[in-house]
Design an enzyme around this catalytic site. Sequence first.
Site, PDB file in Angstrom:
ATOM      1  N   SER A 208      96.268 142.776  28.606  1.00 45.86           N
ATOM      2  CA  SER A 208      95.678 142.636  29.935  1.00 45.86           C
ATOM      3  C   SER A 208      96.637 141.929  30.893  1.00 45.86           C
ATOM      4  O   SER A 208      97.733 142.423  31.139  1.00 45.86           O
ATOM      5  CB  SER A 208      94.334 141.902  29.815  1.00 45.86           C
ATOM      6  OG  SER A 208      93.567 142.044  30.987  1.00 45.86           O
TER       7      SER A 208
ATOM      8  N   ASP B 170      88.025 151.663  28.783  1.00 42.83           N
ATOM      9  CA  ASP B 170      88.315 150.312  29.259  1.00 42.83           C
ATOM     10  C   ASP B 170      87.558 150.090  30.577  1.00 42.83           C
ATOM     11  O   ASP B 170      87.830 150.748  31.579  1.00 42.83           O
ATOM     12  CB  ASP B 170      89.816 150.142  29.474  1.00 42.83           C
ATOM     13  CG  ASP B 170      90.241 148.707  29.711  1.00 42.83           C
ATOM     14  OD1 ASP B 170      89.488 147.962  30.380  1.00 42.83           O
ATOM     15  OD2 ASP B 170      91.327 148.320  29.252  1.00 42.83           O
TER      16      ASP B 170
ATOM     17  N   HIS C 169      88.059 147.113  26.419  1.00 37.33           N
ATOM     18  CA  HIS C 169      89.225 146.382  26.921  1.00 37.33           C
ATOM     19  C   HIS C 169      89.781 145.439  25.853  1.00 37.33           C
ATOM     20  O   HIS C 169      90.984 145.371  25.652  1.00 37.33           O
ATOM     21  CB  HIS C 169      88.816 145.591  28.169  1.00 37.33           C
ATOM     22  CG  HIS C 169      89.941 144.848  28.809  1.00 37.33           C
ATOM     23  ND1 HIS C 169      91.010 145.490  29.408  1.00 37.33           N
ATOM     24  CD2 HIS C 169      90.172 143.512  28.954  1.00 37.33           C
ATOM     25  CE1 HIS C 169      91.850 144.578  29.894  1.00 37.33           C
ATOM     26  NE2 HIS C 169      91.368 143.380  29.626  1.00 37.33           N
TER      27      HIS C 169
END
Length: 276
Positions: free
Chosen positions: A97, A227, A256
Amino acid sequence: MTTITTTDGTDIFYKDWGPKDAPVIAFHHGWPLSSDDWDNQMMFFLTHGFRVVAHDRRGHGRSAQVNDGHDMDHYAADSAAVADALDLHDAVHIGHSTGGGEVVRYVARAAPGRVSKAAIISAVPPLMLKTEANPEGTPMEVFDGFRNGTASNRAQSYVDIPAGPFFGYNRPGATPSQSVIDNWWRQGMMGSIKAHYDGVKAFSETDFTEDLKSIDVPVLVMHSTDDQIVPYADAGPKAAALLKHGTFKSYDGMPHGMHTTHADIINADLLAFIRG
């Protein structure tokens, strides 16, 4: 605690486990978490003979809760400070991320010999924010929601995010893990509210296009079509296309936080890439 101090006086906490002469993997965590988010991966790669390193981003986890520097340039510089202090060479850098953005910015600027490969998982590059040049991006209102949730009731927001879209627990038929939700909350609440608030701008508005184009080492890009935090179409495929030596691996139905919920699959794919 084990820390290094950056040139601007910020204490950065880090972990450094395994034989010092073993091949090195360095991990970079997502917002608003800490190096603890990589527990599964660090133990997995330790058992496969690697040296594993991870640090808490400034303002996160056990690193100093400083006022300034909550931007991608400082994040990358702090990563470089850790690599320099530990004298890491030919390391594989893996980021999730926001940590994926940190990896891209760091690797693009790293001194020769520091990095051998990189992998980014559910990562924010090339650019999350919707702009005229990036019409498929995420509207500013979404990021304002993250900021408002953090500023007004961080404790509740840090329950709602992992209990919902981060791990896909809001999907029909999902079986939420309370321990996973609690661990996410624990890590988030360890950090600085200001660092987390300022960090939203860092992960949403930084354009990594030129960084991606300049990277010369092999990079594995891993992203799921489901996601809900970093939308697939505007991230993974675009990032891979900008890389000189990019490999794209797509996943269906994973969230995610798939390195947590599907660690066995993600770890095996990372290992194959690193050894390949």
